[in-house]
Design an enzyme around this catalytic site. Structure first.
Site, short mmCIF file in Angstrom:
data_model
loop_
_atom_site.label_atom_id
_atom_site.label_comp_id
_atom_site.label_asym_id
_atom_site.label_seq_id
_atom_site.Cartn_x
_atom_site.Cartn_y
_atom_site.Cartn_z
N THR A 380 0.86 -0.94 -0.09
CA THR A 380 0.20 -0.28 -0.10
C THR A 380 1.24 0.79 -0.12
O THR A 380 2.29 0.91 0.30
CB THR A 380 -0.69 -0.27 1.39
OG1 THR A 380 -1.91 -1.05 1.36
CG2 THR A 380 -1.84 1.12 1.62
N THR A 398 -3.62 2.07 -2.45
CA THR A 398 -4.26 0.23 -2.37
C THR A 398 -3.95 -0.90 -3.44
O THR A 398 -4.67 0.06 -4.27
CB THR A 398 -3.88 -0.37 -1.50
OG1 THR A 398 -3.29 -1.64 -1.17
CG2 THR A 398 -4.77 -0.81 -0.54
N ASN A 400 -3.80 -3.95 -2.74
CA ASN A 400 -3.04 -5.01 -1.99
C ASN A 400 -2.07 -4.67 -1.40
O ASN A 400 -1.18 -4.34 -1.26
CB ASN A 400 -4.69 -6.22 -1.46
CG ASN A 400 -5.07 -6.75 -0.19
OD1 ASN A 400 -4.25 -6.13 0.82
ND2 ASN A 400 -5.43 -8.24 -0.82
N ASP A 422 -9.46 -8.93 1.02
CA ASP A 422 -9.46 -8.37 2.74
C ASP A 422 -11.38 -8.92 2.77
O ASP A 422 -10.88 -8.55 4.01
CB ASP A 422 -9.43 -6.71 2.28
CG ASP A 422 -8.04 -6.26 2.56
OD1 ASP A 422 -6.72 -7.42 2.24
OD2 ASP A 422 -7.60 -5.36 1.99
N SER A 451 -11.18 -2.39 5.29
CA SER A 451 -9.42 -2.18 5.23
C SER A 451 -9.51 -2.28 6.31
O SER A 451 -9.74 -1.63 7.19
CB SER A 451 -9.58 -0.56 4.74
OG SER A 451 -8.35 -0.73 4.04
#
Ligand code: DON
Length: 568
Positions: A380, A398, A400, A422, A451
């Site tokens: 990120t 991001t 990820n 996520d 997140s």
């Protein structure tokens, strides 16, 4: 002003063509640059993961832009010069205190495609199929970044065409890569071959080395479509068609309708006070602001400063608040447009009671300390930007993990995220950060995955004081928490607050992760209390801007990466 020179960026001078729109020529040299870790300035400052991106932000402010203009241009530049996390194919969050005094937060998190379903990563026996939510076409959420940039432009001053021009030039003419970027690109060559259907600019069979020039022709074309057609240059037409064709070639599920219907959303920021400071953080679908609120409130009335930095007592207290906040995250937090996230999670009485079973000197146990109930009734990137008009902007964005899904959209030149990981693929099964999630974060079409990103602005006497954030998956809220505690409680310099060792506890697994430089004597004392300790690679890359008493900006970039500060 301390200037730390970078690696081998010498003698790569190439003639730059002049351009009508805010050309880099004469202002920024993408073939020869150095990394500045700390910069003090009067008019504006940017800290980001790459020196060229920070310089682009400052160039935009010098040309009349405010901190929001600079944040947009910096993100677009990062999408070119920091492909591991800077992005068009991902998503993010912006938290800002505007010159009007208003607090705003923008959610441009990816969403699950409409064909996604809660068991999409499970085999017929109901077990999670390893890697399916992490690499390749099926791991991608519908990207939010481009929508977010256009939405945030409502507070910008310059035309979007000007803000995107430096990114176009960097993609078209190329830039020299650092040793760290070369190593990172070399590390994903196998994945790039496995998860792509057509060749892309990141592939290099002979291997990348520091000083090589990365030219991204397809990406430049995509950026030009965005420049010419606005958000439709991404979510409709040629770019959308290329994304969907890529999906179809690689077995993904994102559709044209998913792209067209994506919307960035203004959210109520998570605002709370800590010892007279006002902290502005991100609310759902990021757990970041809520976790930060919970952790800060759980330590506020305890003598943390008197324990001393890195003392076993201070670490224990901070670990125990981290444990409790993360237990609540696993149970209750998710996209509040889809699930009910209890408002009492940040209730002060609840948080005081939450620490009732904390015993100084004795390790807590995650088998016993579960999510609370109300008893009453690694890639990120973060950027911090500030200007002299009173705008303070924190953005974390991001793909990820590093380089996201490793899938580059054929012909469009940008990487897609693997943000679907996520979600909780199955309640009780950890994601790639080892984080557990439950029903609140189960997969559903159009839902945003939870997140941990924690872009944060801190005010003192109602004026900007700190702009903070970091990457690092689930370590993000704890890094921001520790950076704020280091400055506010331990009175550290900004550099120490960023560079000193960090640690992390996320409820499950029940252990304290520490950086290599974490002192042995403290590790020993914590083991005596009953804690398990695990050493890990560096935690986060925290970027801080602090407003000094004379009104100057002190911008500090983390020394854990190529991160760089710039100002004017
Ligand atoms: O949104 C999140 O919490 C994660 N996707 C962030 C990933 C991350 O920070 C990876 N960087 N090191």
């Amino acid at each position: 002003m301390k200037r730390i020179s970078g690696f081998l960026f010498l003698l790569f001078l190439v003639a730059c063509q002049p351009s009508k729109q805010l050309s880099l020529a004469g202002q920024i040299n993408p073939y020869q640059y150095s990394i500045t870790k700390k910069q003090i300035s009067k008019n504006g400052a940017v800290v980001s993961a790459h020196p060229l991106a920070s310089e682009v932000g400052v160039m935009i402010m010098k040309a009349g832009g405010n901190a929001v203009d600079a944040a947009i241009a910096t993100q677009l530049a990062l999408a070119v010069v920091y492909p591991g996390a800077g992005n068009l194919g991902g998503g993010g969050f912006m938290v800002a205190r505007l010159s009007s005094g208003e607090f705003v937060s923008l959610d441009y998190r990816e969403v699950a495609p409409s064909a996604a379903h809660r068991d999409m990563y499970l085999d017929s026996a109901g077990n999670v199929i390893p890697g399916k939510s992490i690499n390749g076409h099926l791991s991608c959420g519908v990207p939010g970044t481009v929508a977010g940039l256009f939405e945030s432009a409502r507070y910008a001053r310059l035309p979007f065409k000007k803000l995107i021009q430096p990114a176009i030039e960097l993609a078209e003419k190329g830039f020299v890569i650092t040793e760290r970027e070369a190593n990172a690109l070399n590390a994903i060559q196998k994945d790039l071959k496995a998860y792509n259907t057509v060749p892309n600019a990141f592939l290099k069979p002979t291997g990348w080395k520091a000083g090589d020039t990365l030219v991204q022709t397809d990406l430049a074309k995509t950026l030009k479509r965005i420049r010419d057609k606005g958000r439709d240059g991404f979510y409709r037409g040629e770019t959308a068609r290329l994304i969907v064709e890529e999906m179809q070639r690689g077995g993904g599920i994102m559709s044209l309708a998913d792209l067209e219907s994506y919307t960035a959303k203004w959210r109520q920021p998570q605002v709370f006070s800590y010892k007279g400071y006002t902290i502005i953080g991100m609310g759902m679908p990021s757990s970041g602001g809520t976790l930060l609120n919970q952790m800060m409130k759980m330590v506020e009335n305890r003598p943390l400063a008197s324990f001393g930095f890195l003392s076993p007592d201070a670490i224990q207290l901070m670990v125990e608040v981290e444990r409790r906040a993360f237990a609540d995250r696993a149970e209750y937090m998710g996209d509040a447009d889809h699930v009910q996230v209890p408002a009492w999670l940040t209730d002060e009485t609840y948080l005081r009671n939450r620490m009732r079973d904390y015993v100084p000197g004795v390790a807590g146990n995650s088998q016993h300390i579960k999510a609370g109930v109300l008893h009453e009734s690694e890639q990120t990137t973060h950027l911090s930007v500030i200007d002299n008009e009173g705008n303070a902007v924190a953005v974390t964005t991001t793909l990820n993990n590093s380089y996201g899904s490793k899938t580059v959209v054929g012909g469009a030149g940008f990487l897609l995220n693997d943000e679907m990981d996520d979600f909780s693929a199955r309640p009780g099964v950890p994601n790639m950060y080892g984080a557990l999630g439950g029903e609140a974060n189960a997969i559903a079409p159009g839902k945003r995955m939870l997140s941990a990103m924690t872009p944060t602005v801190v005010l003192k006497d109602n004026q900007p004081f700190l702009v903070v954030g970091t990457p690092g998956g689930t370590t993000i809220p704890t890094s921001v928490f520790q950076t704020l505690i280091n400055i506010i409680e331990f009175g550290m310099t900004t550099e120490d607050a960023v560079y000193q060792p960090k640690f992390h506890h996320q409820w499950m697994p029940d252990r304290i992760d520490v950086e290599r430089s974490f002192p042995q004597s403290t590790r020993d004392a914590l083991k005596q209390m009953g804690y398990k300790i695990a050493e890990r690679s560096s935690i986060g890359r925290t970027e801080v801007i602090k407003v000094l008493p004379n009104g100057s900006f002190e911008a500090v970039a983390d020394n854990r990466g190529d991160d760089a500060a710039a100002g004017w």
